[in-house]
Design an enzyme around this catalytic site. Structure first.
Site, PDB file in Angstrom:
ATOM      1  N   THR A   1      83.125   4.747  80.876  1.00 11.54           N
ATOM      2  CA  THR A   1      83.238   4.987  79.439  1.00 11.54           C
ATOM      3  C   THR A   1      84.624   4.594  78.929  1.00 11.54           C
ATOM      4  OG1 THR A   1      84.045   7.259  79.765  1.00 11.54           O
ATOM      5  CG2 THR A   1      81.658   6.954  79.621  1.00 11.54           C
ATOM      6  N   ASP A   2      84.751   4.463  77.605  1.00 10.42           N
ATOM      7  CA  ASP A   2      86.065   4.207  77.028  1.00 10.42           C
ATOM      8  C   ASP A   2      86.327   5.195  75.893  1.00 10.42           C
ATOM      9  OD1 ASP A   2      84.854   3.288  74.691  1.00 10.42           O
ATOM     10  OD2 ASP A   2      85.225   1.193  75.109  1.00 10.42           O
ATOM     11  N   LEU A   3      87.402   4.978  75.158  1.00 13.89           N
ATOM     12  CA  LEU A   3      87.836   5.938  74.130  1.00 13.89           C
ATOM     13  C   LEU A   3      86.825   6.144  73.009  1.00 13.89           C
ATOM     14  CD1 LEU A   3      88.754   3.799  71.802  1.00 13.89           C
ATOM     15  CD2 LEU A   3      90.921   3.814  73.009  1.00 13.89           C
TER      16      LEU A   3
ATOM     17  N   GLY B   1      83.908   6.947  73.673  1.00 10.96           N
ATOM     18  CA  GLY B   1      82.990   7.929  74.238  1.00 10.96           C
ATOM     19  C   GLY B   1      81.692   7.320  74.731  1.00 10.96           C
TER      20      GLY B   1
END
Lengths: 139, 139, 139, 139
Positions: free
Chosen positions: B9-11, B13
């Site tokens: 995942t990344d920032l 979400g």
């Protein structure tokens, strides 16, 4: 400039194909910064640009410790989406060598993941760029 | 089945777009195994299939802990290259939900990185599959 | 300097803990280059330094677009292994802020994966460095 | 069980050391699930467990397509932090072979990144486990 890391390579001894998307990302964030758009500020303001479509064509493999130049430009600018194009070149003694090309198309969403118009300020900073800058012509 | 990891995942979400290529890879290696082709044995025998072209279209985001099904099939089989197509679906209470689709086209190279014909045995195991299996029709 | 990428972050909105090892790697390769050791040449000559032991302590989270300084130094130099230590600091308006510290210990192996002595030339370039450079004292 | 992916390997032809932390993560999430703790639900409720300290010791390299078993257990449970320990083993014809061991210590933070007590329900599900399960004794 992006320097290839050991972690970017795979058992073939060359850069794994998925890593080029990370190189595109570096190119995109720096291109936006040069055009006056801070993606970090977008994130703080919960304006996100998730990828909805992408393509990569690989010409020659990148290798550990290569120094790569990631050219980025605005390919297509719409009300709700923007497409960036990229060319990755290796810096060598004999000049630049094209390794890969591609594009990523991005929607624009808010903090709840709902589609929204690209902020006017960003449109203003990217508009017209697709005409001024066409590295593809040079290939 | 692929279970989404926190590291995927990344920032935003959601799963970072580059990770879908790794999911495609899992689908491809398992598909080849089912068709009698061990990619681990290819690697031992220095028969590699580097990606030369790829496309991904993202419909809905995958999230941490999602259970994904990666459908893979042979899209186009040539003497020197093969194209695999993919559909990633999320397993949910209400059935499967298509999240992304795409393809990867692969050349075939030897240990020195030289282009070579796809081994006859592998061609035999993949040939005809593009007719038998067309998940795209079901979308 | 390492610039944090979106792909480095996870759903917590901060850099995923595994990525710091990649930052250590960037620091290590650049440190070796400054000491006259090209890790790319090591790879060509099939002299590898796989990690056998590592530790990371995280003090504060790094975030997307942060500019990080990775200090690296030789912590312990033996005939068959070398330990590098690291300190990652964020560049900010108010100066540097320590985010993480750690070490990686590396064996030395040949192309067949067999343990071998660290080449004399490399030992010569790293020896004595552990005395001259101790960033830890400054914390 | 974790199957090693091509994307997990590097130019040494073995799994890159940073990937073991992702394997630990898979083991941890599955271990928590078996103990009745859904980390996905923690994320929804903004209860996060960022890593504050970790160690990995590598005994033998994992390779592409290896099937790995990630044993996880609660090593130390405190009011504000929890330490998990791991052992990664390769499944082979001759049984299991230990490749790596390590631990990760986690704080507990809320959605604003502020330190908080580990929720009572989670403490209840993990307490006592460090006594019942000690794979280390079997090495």
């Amino acid at each position: 400039m992006v320097r290839v890391r050991v972690a970017d390579t795979d058992l073939m001894g060359i850069v794994h194909h998925a890593k080029y998307l990370t190189y595109f990302e570096v190119g995109r964030v720096e291109y936006l910064r040069r055009r006056g758009v801070s993606y970090a500020r977008c994130v703080q303001e919960q304006v996100y640009f998730p990828v909805v479509d992408l393509n990569v064509r690989y010409h020659k493999p990148a290798r550990f410790d290569d120094r790569l130049v990631v050219e980025t430009w605005t390919d297509k600018l719409m009300a709700y989406s923007v497409r960036f194009a990229y060319r990755i070149q290796r810096m060598g003694a004999a000049g630049l060598d094209t390794l890969a090309q591609g594009f990523t198309r991005h929607g624009c969403v808010d903090g709840a993941g709902q589609i929204r118009r690209i902020p006017t300020e960003i449109v203003g900073r990217l508009a017209g760029q697709e005409i001024l800058h066409r590295p593809d012509d040079q290939v």
